[in-house]
Write an enzyme that holds these catalytic residues in place. Sequence first.
Site, mmCIF file in Angstrom:
data_model
loop_
_atom_site.group_PDB
_atom_site.id
_atom_site.type_symbol
_atom_site.label_atom_id
_atom_site.label_comp_id
_atom_site.label_asym_id
_atom_site.label_seq_id
_atom_site.Cartn_x
_atom_site.Cartn_y
_atom_site.Cartn_z
ATOM 1 N N TYR A 159 0.850 -1.185 0.000
ATOM 2 C CA TYR A 159 0.000 0.000 0.000
ATOM 3 C C TYR A 159 0.885 1.234 0.000
ATOM 4 C CZ TYR A 159 -3.408 3.453 1.739
ATOM 5 O OH TYR A 159 -4.210 4.564 1.899
ATOM 6 N N LYS A 172 4.959 9.649 8.258
ATOM 7 C CA LYS A 172 4.840 9.150 9.629
ATOM 8 C C LYS A 172 5.906 9.721 10.571
ATOM 9 C CE LYS A 172 2.652 4.928 7.883
ATOM 10 N NZ LYS A 172 1.282 4.877 8.446
ATOM 11 N N ASP A 199 9.398 2.842 -0.903
ATOM 12 C CA ASP A 199 8.393 3.555 -0.125
ATOM 13 C C ASP A 199 8.673 3.262 1.354
ATOM 14 O OD1 ASP A 199 4.725 3.533 0.114
ATOM 15 O OD2 ASP A 199 6.312 4.573 1.225
HETATM 16 P P1 KE4 Z 1 -0.572 8.509 4.377
HETATM 17 O O1 KE4 Z 1 -1.164 9.158 3.137
HETATM 18 O O2 KE4 Z 1 -1.602 7.699 5.144
HETATM 19 O O3 KE4 Z 1 0.198 9.461 5.278
HETATM 20 O O4 KE4 Z 1 0.548 7.471 3.864
HETATM 21 C C1 KE4 Z 1 0.187 6.467 2.928
HETATM 22 C C2 KE4 Z 1 1.184 5.331 3.034
HETATM 23 C C3 KE4 Z 1 2.151 5.213 2.070
HETATM 24 N N1 KE4 Z 1 3.077 4.223 2.123
HETATM 25 C C4 KE4 Z 1 3.066 3.326 3.138
HETATM 26 C C5 KE4 Z 1 4.094 2.242 3.157
HETATM 27 C C6 KE4 Z 1 2.092 3.409 4.161
HETATM 28 O O5 KE4 Z 1 2.091 2.496 5.163
HETATM 29 C C7 KE4 Z 1 1.118 4.427 4.114
HETATM 30 C C8 KE4 Z 1 0.007 4.553 5.148
HETATM 31 N N2 KE4 Z 1 -0.061 3.488 6.088
HETATM 32 C C9 KE4 Z 1 -1.351 3.239 6.667
HETATM 33 C C10 KE4 Z 1 -1.174 2.074 7.636
HETATM 34 N N3 KE4 Z 1 -1.337 0.846 7.021
HETATM 35 C C11 KE4 Z 1 -1.933 4.430 7.336
HETATM 36 C C12 KE4 Z 1 -3.109 4.124 8.226
HETATM 37 C C13 KE4 Z 1 -4.405 4.547 7.586
HETATM 38 O O6 KE4 Z 1 -4.537 4.453 6.336
HETATM 39 O O7 KE4 Z 1 -5.295 4.977 8.369
#
Ligand code: KE4
Length: 432
Positions: free
Chosen positions: A144, A267, A239
């Site tokens: 993801y 994060k 990523d």
């Molecule tokens: P954000 O747009 O949520 O800040 O980041 C997206 C993203 C991109 N790449 C990786 C490897 C990520 O894990 C994420 C976001 N992770 C999720 C947790 N699985 C955020 C939690 C959520 O979507 O509420």
Amino acid sequence: MTRDRSKALYTAARKVIPGGVNSPVRAFRGVGGDPLFIQRGQGPYIWDADGHRYIDYVMSWGPLVLGHAPEPVIEAIREQAGRGTSYGAPTELETQLAELVISLVPSVEMVRFVNSGTEATMSALRLARAYTNRSKIVKFAGHYHGHADMLLVQAGSGVATLGLPDSPGVPAGAVQDTLTLPFNDLPAVEQLFAQFPDQIAAIILEPVVGNMGFVPPQPGYLQGLRDLTRKHGALLIFDEVMTGFRVSLGGAQARYGVMPDLTTLGKVIGGGLPVGAYGGRAEIMQTVAPSGPMYQAGTLSGNPLAMTAGLVTLREWSKPGVFERTEAATQTLVSGIADIARHCGIPIQAGSAGTMFGYFFTSQPVTDYASARTSDTARFARHFHALLDRRIYTAPSQFEAGFTSAAHTPDIIEQTLDAFRVTLPALAAVPS
Ligand code: KE4
């Protein structure tokens, strides 16, 4: 243990916010039941609206490497807030955080700040296409990278949990150049390059996967991707939104010694405030406006409040011994869980890398999305609630990872293992 206040808040939230949450995984759809509404956090703990305290292993999905509300970060945010939260103009703070990121993440020579991991990956892929003048991008099933249209295909995290092979609203045109492969399978990558010669702009991956559950790379896999992308003129994008500063201070690229062309971050870099970033080789990053033609912008990108939180977080986190102690605590937790499961005959695949970890309820080794899906999600859900009842708050989905912090000291880890010593054997009594 009543959770009436959370229930009332959830009812109110569902009237005005889709599903009552601002991000799907928070709704507990992957484990059933109603989400807890959280009122505060401190160190390794969170308190719900009914006043119950939990040891937290979600840690806002990764950002909080120092624990909740660490004093140095909160104090610095308070001080900066008094000088203003955003100016829409450059500040020294952005240069300071960029210099710190560059000093920690070995392949990054220049960096651009954005406001989320989604923005970071979306921008990095646009940059890869601009730099290579190619259109196709490659991702891996179960990985993801945020919710940009071109990436929302067989994604991990929420999409995997919700079982959506891709999301409605994503037009075919947006994903026609997105190719998806199984993870940890180098021949599949070689075949794809042969099938699409000179057309692939970039391969993007989670170098250690957290969004289909915790799945590390097989030995040699990352180097194999590095060799193949270099051979075929495609960029390699790590990523590291989740792995950055977590699987080692320098991220997965430092832990495994494989240097990508571009890295995306999020994060931890914001210490709990909204910050994303993409960076890499200077010759590539110079393509980004206004130094180059590739457009990307953001009102609050690099705002002084978020930069302050990120700066102080990374400065504290990179002090001698802090990461190492947290990594040791994580290893103690995961090896303890594996031992308890083995003693009570519960099939489990548990693992960790630095300060992120995970476990699957399956007897089959998990190396990709297909094997991750063999996990017994009903058993996972039962166990999630059993832990919750013992005041341990873990990710409400089998297809997520867990996170520790500097606040997860040995006594906190031991209290957690005491809970597992009750909850895992209890599973054995219920046939899966
Ligand atoms: P954000 O747009 O949520 O800040 O980041 C997206 C993203 C991109 N790449 C990786 C490897 C990520 O894990 C994420 C976001 N992770 C999720 C947790 N699985 C955020 C939690 C959520 O979507 O509420």
